[in-house]
Scaffold this active site. Structure first.
Site, PDB file in Angstrom:
ATOM      1  CG  ASP A 210       9.940  -7.749  -0.461  1.00  0.00           C
ATOM      2  OD1 ASP A 210       9.505  -7.582  -1.594  1.00  0.00           O
ATOM      3  OD2 ASP A 210       9.487  -7.121   0.526  1.00  0.00           O
ATOM      4  CG  ASP A 212       6.856  -6.993  -5.638  1.00  0.00           C
ATOM      5  OD1 ASP A 212       6.206  -7.306  -4.621  1.00  0.00           O
ATOM      6  OD2 ASP A 212       6.305  -6.742  -6.716  1.00  0.00           O
TER       7      ASP A 212
HETATM    8  N1  LIG Z   1       6.797  -6.607  -2.032  1.00  0.00           N
HETATM    9  C1  LIG Z   1       5.999  -5.809  -1.338  1.00  0.00           C
HETATM   10  N2  LIG Z   1       4.832  -5.365  -1.876  1.00  0.00           N
HETATM   11  C2  LIG Z   1       4.036  -4.539  -1.165  1.00  0.00           C
HETATM   12  N3  LIG Z   1       4.301  -4.116   0.073  1.00  0.00           N
HETATM   13  C3  LIG Z   1       5.428  -4.543   0.641  1.00  0.00           C
HETATM   14  N4  LIG Z   1       5.955  -4.299   1.853  1.00  0.00           N
HETATM   15  C4  LIG Z   1       7.108  -4.958   1.936  1.00  0.00           C
HETATM   16  N5  LIG Z   1       7.357  -5.648   0.795  1.00  0.00           N
HETATM   17  C5  LIG Z   1       6.315  -5.397  -0.032  1.00  0.00           C
END
Ligand SMILES: Nc1ncnc2[nH]cnc12
Ligand SMILES: CSC[C@H]1O[C@H](OP(=O)(O)O)[C@H](O)[C@@H]1O
Length: 295
Positions: A210, A212
């Site tokens: 992703d 974030d």
């Molecule tokens: N955006 C994210 N923040 C922290 N850990 C993650 N693991 C996978 N995506 C994450």
């Protein structure tokens, strides 16, 4: 020093076992630091011994904040590992590390605060260097294995370890970008520090799941990360991660040459011998066995 490889694989979110192991068996390993996340899947691929540990346990019962990283690293050392390849789901903090891409981690920013982050407490005070926290040899071989499996790869990434389990706020996510972090996760620290203390060369492959929450999408809308997004991306990449692990192991040179990380404890202990705590030394039988056997 062992000239044969015994590779520890730590599987992150979505990677709870691996394929293609011969003579495989899940084995419970006791440690002086408490229980590891799960039994360790022991087997081999060709001549290479392999030890696989699902970081959160099968079925993902263990929260990142409550992982017993000391027990996990000690168990892998006790199981005979010479090196560790860790795999993690990560959020991307960079446009060019799009979901689906693998990031080979080179540096860390550790923002975790609630975790036991050393084996060497009072009674055997020890300071290892974390200037170069990963093993360049393993990282390079892993990057080649990803490319050989037609995976997209970014090298030299900086991983920000956050406490969790909540995802970041937008202000935090933007701040971490300014700090130079490229990917974010909740688990690779203190795991990487503990691997170094246990004289285990360690490499970390992040699978971007992703963006974030720092990013504004094509429609100008603010985005946020959620678990279904991470699971869907892990599902899409799971096969590639497994292929990459198999390729990495197959492509190891027949004999393992020593790494400077195999002996980092030689110059790291500062406590005078007559101040050593025997109870702590007993707990360090696996982690620092090489050093303590010389006493
Ligand atoms: N955006 C994210 N923040 C922290 N850990 C993650 N693991 C996978 N995506 C994450
Ligand atoms: C399920 S999203 C958050 C979760 O995923 C990552 O775990 P891992 O590093 O073990 O793959 C992240 O660090 C969080 O623990």
């Amino acid at each position: 020093m062992a000239s044969e490889w015994c590779i520890g694989i730590i599987g992150g979110s979505g990677l709870y076992d691996i394929d293609g192991l011969e003579d495989e068996q899940w084995i419970a390993i006791e440690t002086p630091w408490g229980d590891p996340s799960d039994e360790v899947l022991c087997g081999r691929i060709g001549d290479v011994k392999v030890r696989f540990l699902p970081r959160h346990g099968r079925g993902h019962p263990i929260s990142p904040t409550e992982l017993n990283a000391r027990a996990n690293i000690d168990a892998l050392k006790r199981a005979g590992c010479t090196d560790i390849l860790a795999i993690s789901a990560v959020g991307s903090l960079r446009e060019e590390i799009e979901p689906g891409r693998f990031a080979v981690v080179e540096q860390f920013i550790d923002r975790t605060v609630q975790r036991d982050s050393t084996f060497f407490t009072s009674g055997l005070v020890t300071h290892v260097s974390m200037a170069d926290p990963v093993c360049p040899r393993l990282s390079e071989m892993a990057a080649k294995a990803i490319s050989a499996c037609k995976g997209k790869v970014a090298v030299g990434a900086t991983y920000l370890a956050m406490e969790g389990p909540q995802f970041s706020t937008r202000a935090e996510s933007r701040l971490y970008r300014q700090w130079g972090a490229d990917v974010i996760g909740m688990t690779a620290m203190p795991e990487a520090k503990l691997a170094r203390e246990a004289e285990l060369p360690y490499a970390l492959i992040g699978m971007a799941t992703d963006y974030d929450c720092w990013r504004v999408d094509e429609n100008g809308d603010a985005t946020e990360v959620d678990v279904p997004q991470v699971i869907a991306q892990m599902g899409a990449n799971g096969e590639l991660a497994r292929d990459m692990v198999a390729k990495f192991i197959e492509s190891l040179p027949k004999k393992r040459k020593p790494s400077p990380i195999d002996t980092v404890l030689d110059d790291a202990v500062i406590t005078a011998p007559d101040e050593h705590d025997p109870a702590l030394l007993a707990k360090l039988d696996a982690v620092a066995g090489r050093l303590l056997d010389q006493d």
